[in-house]
Enzyme design. Structure first.
Site, PDB file in Angstrom:
ATOM      1  N   HIS A  27       0.929  -1.289  -0.169  1.00  0.00           N
ATOM      2  CA  HIS A  27       0.766   0.365  -0.214  1.00  0.00           C
ATOM      3  C   HIS A  27       0.934   1.432  -0.123  1.00  0.00           C
ATOM      4  O   HIS A  27       1.926   1.990   0.957  1.00  0.00           O
ATOM      5  CB  HIS A  27      -0.806   0.608   1.554  1.00  0.00           C
ATOM      6  N   CYS A  28       1.093   2.203  -1.677  1.00  0.00           N
ATOM      7  CA  CYS A  28       1.820   3.418  -1.441  1.00  0.00           C
ATOM      8  C   CYS A  28       1.932   3.881  -2.984  1.00  0.00           C
ATOM      9  O   CYS A  28       0.209   3.642  -3.318  1.00  0.00           O
ATOM     10  CB  CYS A  28       2.641   2.863  -1.318  1.00  0.00           C
ATOM     11  N   HIS A  29       1.366   5.258  -2.540  1.00  0.00           N
ATOM     12  CA  HIS A  29       0.746   6.273  -3.940  1.00  0.00           C
ATOM     13  C   HIS A  29       2.091   6.483  -4.615  1.00  0.00           C
ATOM     14  O   HIS A  29       3.288   6.688  -3.908  1.00  0.00           O
ATOM     15  CB  HIS A  29       0.500   6.768  -3.058  1.00  0.00           C
ATOM     16  N   TYR A  45      -7.087  17.869  -0.898  1.00  0.00           N
ATOM     17  CA  TYR A  45      -6.123  17.936  -0.348  1.00  0.00           C
ATOM     18  C   TYR A  45      -4.923  18.362  -1.973  1.00  0.00           C
ATOM     19  O   TYR A  45      -5.258  17.510  -2.876  1.00  0.00           O
ATOM     20  CB  TYR A  45      -5.204  16.649   0.403  1.00  0.00           C
ATOM     21  N   THR A  73      -7.289   9.847  -3.402  1.00  0.00           N
ATOM     22  CA  THR A  73      -8.068  10.571  -3.925  1.00  0.00           C
ATOM     23  C   THR A  73      -7.614  12.169  -4.540  1.00  0.00           C
ATOM     24  O   THR A  73      -8.268  12.829  -5.356  1.00  0.00           O
ATOM     25  CB  THR A  73      -8.766  10.906  -2.799  1.00  0.00           C
ATOM     26  N   ARG A 120     -10.941   0.713  -6.034  1.00  0.00           N
ATOM     27  CA  ARG A 120     -10.565   1.254  -4.810  1.00  0.00           C
ATOM     28  C   ARG A 120     -11.892   2.120  -4.711  1.00  0.00           C
ATOM     29  O   ARG A 120     -12.215   3.532  -5.336  1.00  0.00           O
ATOM     30  CB  ARG A 120      -9.059   2.227  -4.461  1.00  0.00           C
ATOM     31  N   ARG A 126     -13.886  12.874   4.605  1.00  0.00           N
ATOM     32  CA  ARG A 126     -12.791  14.179   4.548  1.00  0.00           C
ATOM     33  C   ARG A 126     -12.266  14.088   3.285  1.00  0.00           C
ATOM     34  O   ARG A 126     -11.137  15.406   2.978  1.00  0.00           O
ATOM     35  CB  ARG A 126     -11.782  13.900   5.483  1.00  0.00           C
ATOM     36  N   HIS A 177      -5.934  -0.525   5.327  1.00  0.00           N
ATOM     37  CA  HIS A 177      -5.739   0.946   7.295  1.00  0.00           C
ATOM     38  C   HIS A 177      -6.811  -0.152   8.825  1.00  0.00           C
ATOM     39  O   HIS A 177      -7.309   0.947   9.622  1.00  0.00           O
ATOM     40  CB  HIS A 177      -5.532   2.489   7.514  1.00  0.00           C
ATOM     41  N   ASP A 245       1.749   3.467   3.011  1.00  0.00           N
ATOM     42  CA  ASP A 245       1.390   4.445   3.069  1.00  0.00           C
ATOM     43  C   ASP A 245       2.155   5.453   2.558  1.00  0.00           C
ATOM     44  O   ASP A 245       1.476   6.370   2.076  1.00  0.00           O
ATOM     45  CB  ASP A 245       0.673   4.764   4.057  1.00  0.00           C
TER      46      ASP A 245
END
Ligand SMILES: O=C(O)c1cc(C(=O)O)oc(=O)c1
Length: 289
Positions: A27-29, A45, A73, A120, A126, A177, A245
């Site tokens: 799990h990473c971006h 954001y 996102t 996903r 938020r 998570h 993450d």
């Protein structure tokens, strides 16, 4: 980048824990770079750039061999940065995309060829505006044809209301998570016990033992999160995966040292068998089989 946005740790420590051969950061971006892969207008954001080169450098530094890159996102349903990273990594990376309901099977097949193996569904208020359940169900029907799975990101207080929807999903489901438990309630609290029961009663549901840095209330030794991660590893040894993450979007209390996150692994998975399942066997079965 937002004024209060914390960029990823500039020089993480070398972990003491040595991951087993073939370990997967599941799990990473990747973020941007914005001048090549602009952030989505509807984002909630604006992160710092976190390009694939930095992700692959961290992978090698921490002692991992593969990544599962999850669409964030801030890029909305524009998966170009993800696809670019997957193509650069070849067999060393797989991806989880975020798609619009009108996406065609041809485009999904192209993404599959690049290494995408899931989509996903995000419920964290938020981060995203609400998506109607029927929209998600129509996406689920399409991706099921490719054998993909569905990663879900929700907060613990939203779980009860989501359960009927989750039970309708026809694929493997992977919960981000740890289902974001409120760690102040302890791992024996009915709330976390209900989450455990949900996974016990639904064999198609997997979980990520990730993000102690987001869940802790005690601070960066994350000891209050250990019981939760350990419980998940013990209860679901063949349905649990792990990730950094990185680059850790939206952290406010502190920016985790990725080397310290890797040293969290043996605290929740103390035996070599547990570590091999968590870091190699389970992610390989889900993403490389
Ligand atoms: O908690 C978060 O802010 C967060 C955000 C995203 C994303 O924006 O996709 O992904 C994550 O895994 C965690």
């Amino acid at each position: 980048m937002d004024a209060d946005y914390l960029p990823f740790h500039p020089n993480p420590s070398k972990p003491t824990f040595v991951p087993p051969a073939g370990a997967v950061d599941a799990h990473c971006h990747v973020f941007g770079p914005a001048d090549t892969f602009p952030y989505a207008p509807q984002r909630k954001y604006t992160p710092c750039d976190a390009p694939k080169e930095k992700l692959f450098e961290l992978r090698d530094f921490l002692g991992f061999e593969r990544n599962v890159i999850v669409q964030a996102t801030c890029h909305g349903n524009d998966n170009r940065a993800l696809i670019d990273a997957l193509r650069a990594a070849g067999d060393k990376a797989r991806g989880v995309a975020s798609v619009a309901p009108d996406i065609g099977m041809d485009e999904l097949r192209t993404m599959n060829d690049a290494g995408v193996r899931g989509v996903r569904f995000n419920f964290v208020k938020r981060l995203v505006d609400a998506t109607p359940k029927e929209v998600f169900l129509s996406i689920a029907e399409k991706i099921e044809q490719l054998g993909w799975h569905i990663v879900v990101y929700f907060e613990a207080q939203d779980l009860e209301e989501l359960i009927p929807f989750l039970k309708q999903l026809p694929t493997t489901i992977v919960v981000d998570h740890m289902g974001r438990p409120d760690v102040t309630k302890g791992a024996d609290h009915p709330d976390f016990q209900r989450f455990i029961a949900l996974l016990e009663n639904n064999e198609n549901m997997w979980v990520k033992a990730t993000c102690p840095e987001r869940l802790t209330v005690q601070g960066p030794d994350y000891s209050d999160v250990v019981p939760f991660g350990r419980k998940l590893v013990e209860k679901f040894p063949d349905r649990v995966i792990w990730g950094t993450d990185w680059p850790h979007p939206n952290m406010k209390s502190h920016m985790p040292d990725d080397g310290k996150l890797v040293d969290f692994i043996p605290r929740i998975a103390p035996t070599p068998d547990q570590q091999k399942a968590l870091l190699v066997d389970n992610p390989m079965r889900l993403y490389w089989s």
